[in-house]
Design a protein around this motif. Structure first.
Motif, short mmCIF file in Angstrom:
data_model
loop_
_atom_site.label_atom_id
_atom_site.label_comp_id
_atom_site.label_asym_id
_atom_site.label_seq_id
_atom_site.Cartn_x
_atom_site.Cartn_y
_atom_site.Cartn_z
N ALA A 81 -32.07 4.92 -44.73
CA ALA A 81 -31.72 6.41 -44.56
C ALA A 81 -30.67 6.81 -45.52
O ALA A 81 -29.65 5.95 -45.86
CB ALA A 81 -31.30 6.74 -43.13
N SER A 82 -30.56 7.94 -46.00
CA SER A 82 -29.26 8.52 -46.60
C SER A 82 -28.40 9.24 -45.53
O SER A 82 -28.93 9.60 -44.66
CB SER A 82 -29.84 9.59 -47.59
OG SER A 82 -30.56 9.10 -48.67
N LYS A 112 -38.68 8.41 -56.63
CA LYS A 112 -38.29 8.97 -55.49
C LYS A 112 -38.10 10.42 -55.23
O LYS A 112 -38.68 11.20 -54.41
CB LYS A 112 -37.00 8.42 -54.77
CG LYS A 112 -36.56 8.69 -53.30
CD LYS A 112 -35.44 7.81 -52.67
CE LYS A 112 -35.14 8.10 -51.35
NZ LYS A 112 -34.01 7.43 -50.78
N LYS A 166 -36.56 5.30 -37.35
CA LYS A 166 -36.51 5.67 -38.77
C LYS A 166 -36.26 7.18 -39.05
O LYS A 166 -36.60 8.27 -38.23
CB LYS A 166 -37.75 5.27 -39.38
CG LYS A 166 -37.89 5.75 -41.04
CD LYS A 166 -39.05 5.35 -41.69
CE LYS A 166 -39.08 5.65 -43.14
NZ LYS A 166 -38.12 5.27 -43.89
N THR A 167 -35.41 7.61 -39.92
CA THR A 167 -35.28 8.93 -40.40
C THR A 167 -34.81 8.74 -42.03
O THR A 167 -34.38 7.88 -42.45
CB THR A 167 -33.88 9.67 -39.56
OG1 THR A 167 -33.93 11.02 -39.92
CG2 THR A 167 -32.76 8.99 -39.92
N ASP A 168 -34.88 9.77 -42.45
CA ASP A 168 -34.90 9.92 -43.95
C ASP A 168 -33.34 10.24 -44.38
O ASP A 168 -32.71 9.82 -45.31
CB ASP A 168 -35.83 10.75 -44.69
CG ASP A 168 -37.09 10.31 -44.71
OD1 ASP A 168 -37.48 9.27 -44.78
OD2 ASP A 168 -37.99 11.28 -44.01
N MET A 197 -40.48 15.06 -44.82
CA MET A 197 -39.13 14.49 -44.88
C MET A 197 -38.15 14.61 -43.45
O MET A 197 -38.12 15.72 -43.03
CB MET A 197 -38.35 14.85 -45.96
CG MET A 197 -36.78 14.26 -45.81
SD MET A 197 -35.80 14.94 -47.41
CE MET A 197 -34.57 14.00 -47.07
N LYS A 198 -37.97 13.60 -42.76
CA LYS A 198 -37.16 13.83 -41.61
C LYS A 198 -35.75 13.79 -41.87
O LYS A 198 -35.02 12.81 -42.15
CB LYS A 198 -37.44 12.29 -40.70
CG LYS A 198 -37.08 12.50 -39.24
CD LYS A 198 -38.12 13.44 -38.40
CE LYS A 198 -37.89 13.77 -36.98
NZ LYS A 198 -38.81 14.62 -36.38
N TYR A 227 -33.95 17.96 -52.46
CA TYR A 227 -35.29 17.53 -51.76
C TYR A 227 -36.47 18.60 -51.95
O TYR A 227 -37.49 18.33 -51.52
CB TYR A 227 -35.08 17.09 -50.08
CG TYR A 227 -34.29 15.93 -50.08
CD1 TYR A 227 -34.69 14.57 -50.58
CD2 TYR A 227 -32.83 16.02 -49.55
CE1 TYR A 227 -34.07 13.66 -50.52
CE2 TYR A 227 -32.15 14.91 -49.58
CZ TYR A 227 -32.56 13.69 -49.97
OH TYR A 227 -31.85 12.49 -49.81
N ASN A 279 -26.39 6.61 -52.07
CA ASN A 279 -27.33 7.44 -51.12
C ASN A 279 -26.30 7.79 -49.76
O ASN A 279 -26.78 8.15 -48.93
CB ASN A 279 -28.36 6.68 -50.56
CG ASN A 279 -29.44 6.59 -51.78
OD1 ASN A 279 -29.55 7.43 -52.62
ND2 ASN A 279 -29.93 5.45 -51.76
#
Length: 325
Positions: free
Chosen positions: A105-106, A317, A70-72, A1-2, A179, A158
């Motif tokens: 992303a959140s 998720k 992209k990032t989470d 997870m980024k 997470y 989110n």
């Protein structure tokens, strides 16, 4: 997870580094327990080197915002000093925040950086938390955003936000638990000598309810809802608990908590449902009945309104992370 931690102009080490240290320390404990580390943590910013604490420190970013595809999870620490100057200095970052959110992303704002997050427009029509000393200023500047006065942590679609000062640690611990798992979050709280403040595994980690209003009758109602969310609760039942008429009760409750009684019940039930999905293998129907819903469509609609995901999407998720590590 980024996990990307934004390093703002006019920031301080004390607010920027906690998330970086917490998630990396969580990885170390996961490894210690024979599990795989799940967090890939980085500093990101508008520049390669960003001064902090009025130039006392310099933080080297791992990536520039313009290089991120992209990032989470993007964490936005607060700026300090003159709020308008802080917003102006970080204005270039705002389109990137919006872009990351719209691509999945959140977002999590710490303390007063709810201001910077609000500049994106993503909070319009939603609720958030910020430092208590800045609530009036925030309300004047962003009238389309509903501030949960007194809330330590708020989550909506989110987007996460925390209250003032050390409350940023409450949000960080919540995200570690979300997470990874509660065990790791508790260990992190002990390692950094923090109060995880969850009232013995209570389901209300995010939606804590506004309790600084000083209205004893309304606090009694809040206690009742949080202890009986799995049972049938009506406005009449609540009004009778404090011997008042329905309309008077609804007005008083709204004034004290900034939620209608129905909204409050919904938020408590959905927070409980989220914790069940994250920490157990219960299916949607079991969770639905467990938190007081009997109608699948109603449960799905309220859940998606509050979380931005359907119950199945949320379970897939977040429960997956818990089961795979």
């Amino acid at each position: 997870m980024k996990i990307s931690i934004f390093v703002p102009q006019y920031g301080t080490i004390e607010a920027i580094t906690p998330a970086f240290r917490a998630f990396n320390t969580a990885n170390e404990f996961l490894i210690y327990f024979g599990k795989k580390p799940i967090f890939d943590v980085e500093y990101v910013g508008l520049n390669k080197f960003v001064p902090a604490n009025n130039g006392e420190y310099t933080i080297k970013t791992n990536r520039l915002l313009c290089d991120i595809t992209k990032t989470d999870l993007l964490i936005i620490p607060p700026t300090f000093g003159n709020m308008d100057e802080g917003l102006k200095a970080n204005a270039e970052a705002i389109p990137y925040f919006k872009k990351f959110y719209l691509t999945g992303a959140s977002l999590a704002s710490l303390c007063v950086d709810a201001f910077l997050l609000a500049e994106t427009g993503l909070l319009n029509g939603k609720k958030c938390s910020t430092h208590w000393a800045y609530i009036n200023e925030f309300k004047e500047k962003y009238p389309q955003v509903e501030v949960e006065d007194g809330a330590v942590i708020t989550a909506y679609d989110n987007i996460y936000s925390s209250g003032g000062a050390s409350s940023l640690w409450n949000l960080i611990l919540y995200l570690v638990e979300k997470y990874a798992d509660r065990k790791i979050a508790v260990i992190i709280s002990k390692y950094f000598a923090l109060d995880i403040d969850r009232d013995s595994q209570t389901q209300f980690a995010i939606f804590r309810g506004q309790r600084n209003h000083g209205n004893v009758d309304i606090q009694k109602i809040q206690d009742y809802i949080e202890e009986n969310y799995g049972n049938k609760i009506t406005t009449d039942i609540l009004a009778n608990l404090i011997n008042t008429g329905r309309r008077t009760f609804e007005r008083r409750f709204k004034e004290a908590t900034n939620n209608t009684p129905i909204e409050y019940i919904q938020r408590v039930r959905i927070e409980a449902a989220k914790q069940f999905f994250e920490a157990s293998r219960k299916n949607v129907s079991e969770v639905m009945y467990g938190v007081g819903y009997t109608d699948n469509k109603a449960f799905r609609d309220v859940f998606k309104k509050i979380t931005g995901l359907t119950p199945i999407e949320y379970r897939n998720k977040f429960a997956k992370v818990l089961h795979d590590i």
